[in-house]
Design a protein around this motif. Structure first.
Motif, PDB file in Angstrom:
ATOM      1  N   LEU A  31       0.823  -1.201   0.000  1.00  0.00           N
ATOM      2  CA  LEU A  31       0.000   0.000   0.000  1.00  0.00           C
ATOM      3  C   LEU A  31       0.861   1.257   0.000  1.00  0.00           C
ATOM      4  O   LEU A  31       1.970   1.266   0.544  1.00  0.00           O
ATOM      5  CB  LEU A  31      -0.901   0.020   1.242  1.00  0.00           C
ATOM      6  CG  LEU A  31      -1.983  -1.067   1.325  1.00  0.00           C
ATOM      7  CD1 LEU A  31      -2.556  -1.128   2.731  1.00  0.00           C
ATOM      8  CD2 LEU A  31      -3.082  -0.810   0.302  1.00  0.00           C
ATOM      9  N   TYR A  54      -2.553   4.776   3.126  1.00  0.00           N
ATOM     10  CA  TYR A  54      -3.237   3.828   4.005  1.00  0.00           C
ATOM     11  C   TYR A  54      -3.269   4.335   5.446  1.00  0.00           C
ATOM     12  O   TYR A  54      -2.607   5.316   5.804  1.00  0.00           O
ATOM     13  CB  TYR A  54      -2.565   2.459   3.965  1.00  0.00           C
ATOM     14  CG  TYR A  54      -1.118   2.422   4.426  1.00  0.00           C
ATOM     15  CD1 TYR A  54      -0.791   2.117   5.740  1.00  0.00           C
ATOM     16  CD2 TYR A  54      -0.072   2.684   3.532  1.00  0.00           C
ATOM     17  CE1 TYR A  54       0.533   2.075   6.168  1.00  0.00           C
ATOM     18  CE2 TYR A  54       1.251   2.640   3.942  1.00  0.00           C
ATOM     19  CZ  TYR A  54       1.548   2.332   5.254  1.00  0.00           C
ATOM     20  OH  TYR A  54       2.858   2.295   5.672  1.00  0.00           O
ATOM     21  N   ASP A  76      -7.210   0.960   3.367  1.00  0.00           N
ATOM     22  CA  ASP A  76      -6.730   1.683   2.191  1.00  0.00           C
ATOM     23  C   ASP A  76      -7.536   2.983   2.067  1.00  0.00           C
ATOM     24  O   ASP A  76      -8.732   3.009   2.328  1.00  0.00           O
ATOM     25  CB  ASP A  76      -6.929   0.833   0.930  1.00  0.00           C
ATOM     26  CG  ASP A  76      -8.403   0.558   0.641  1.00  0.00           C
ATOM     27  OD1 ASP A  76      -9.001   1.270  -0.186  1.00  0.00           O
ATOM     28  OD2 ASP A  76      -8.959  -0.370   1.261  1.00  0.00           O
TER      29      ASP A  76
END
Length: 299
Positions: A224, A227, A245
């Motif tokens: 990610l 996030y 997310d």
């Protein structure tokens, strides 16, 4: 640049992502907003168009937006975050398995497809936190002090597709939410959803070095770039209890501009960090012994 934001009805009037969209527009970029839950989607046309430099997802966990984002990714388009990374954290059972395989500090996690199977969890695991595997924003989180509390909760849990359960991590009634934006980490303190009566005003706080290390590792583990991480300070140290997310980024200074710049940087780079290679892990499953009628008889 031309960007496509997938925004579910749930976030239609929220500051995040609307403030980011306004900021990008003010900088001269074109932003198209698609509402996956309220639009007729011509899937073949969507994935063939290639008209956008990047697709950005801000939807509820169980919404249709992720399917559309994955379709764009399958056609070679840039997505923010990486579509596979989003799938890896939105399924909390899968996220727990990935995190465990890569050494993140997190509670032991049980997953069940039917709520009555929670009764098989050993008494020693209580107090127990039960929540939907696709939950978000604190929805459907329950704290069970003892096994005898489970029966009363079963009707409420019956509508969930999959549930996870984790032993409760003793804490002071607050958790630390760490946001990652363009490689920078910001920490806020807030009430735990399990302790809504705690008199804590959400505020930005200094980020402890150990928590910062864990939060940075979360991005690496799941692949990610934008996030949030929920961390509890338990008796044995920080514990990761949730990963999101594209969260709200509340209390992050100049959040809209920071997130907008991060989206542009990821779009120009053709996406974010590469997902780490899959690590082998064993998912323990208890398989009850079944004896078929007449198993001892000859065919």
């Amino acid at each position: 640049m031309r960007l496509c934001f997938l925004v579910e009805e749930h976030y239609r009037r929220d500051g995040m992502p609307n403030e980011v969209i306004r900021q990008l527009t003010a900088w001269g970029h074109r932003v198209d907003v698609v509402r996956p839950g309220g639009s007729l989607l011509h899937m073949d046309e969507v994935v063939r168009s290639g008209a956008h430099d990047a697709w950005v997802l801000k939807t509820v966990s169980g919404g249709p937006g992720l399917t559309l984002l994955e379709a764009a990714a399958a056609a070679g388009m840039t997505t923010v975050n990486d579509a596979r990374a989003i799938r890896g954290v939105r399924d909390k059972a899968l996220a727990a398995a990935i995190g465990s395989a890569r050494g993140l500090p997190q509670p032991q996690t049980y997953a069940v497809a039917r709520p009555e199977l929670l009764a098989e969890i050993p008494d020693s695991a209580y107090p127990l936190v039960v929540k939907p595997a696709d939950g978000s924003s604190g929805r459907g989180v329950h704290l069970l002090a003892s096994p005898d509390r489970l029966a009363a909760l079963l009707p409420e849990l019956a509508g969930e597709a999959m549930l996870i359960a984790q032993p409760y991590v003793p804490n002071a009634g607050t958790d630390i939410k760490v946001y990652c934006v363009d490689g920078e980490l910001f920490a806020t303190e807030r009430c735990s959803p399990l302790h809504p009566d705690a008199a804590v005003r959400e505020r930005q706080v200094p980020l402890p070095a150990e928590v910062a290390r864990i939060a940075a590792r979360v991005g690496e583990v799941y692949g990610l770039d934008l996030y949030g991480v929920d961390v509890l300070l338990g008796p044995d140290g920080p514990v990761v209890v949730d990963v999101n997310d594209f969260p709200s980024f509340r209390q992050v200074p100049d959040a809209a501009a920071r997130v907008a710049r991060a989206v542009l940087a990821l779009a120009r780079a053709g996406g974010g960090r590469e997902r780490p290679p899959a690590a082998p892990f064993v998912l323990p499953v208890t398989i009850p012994l079944q004896v078929a009628a007449g198993a001892g008889d000859g065919a």
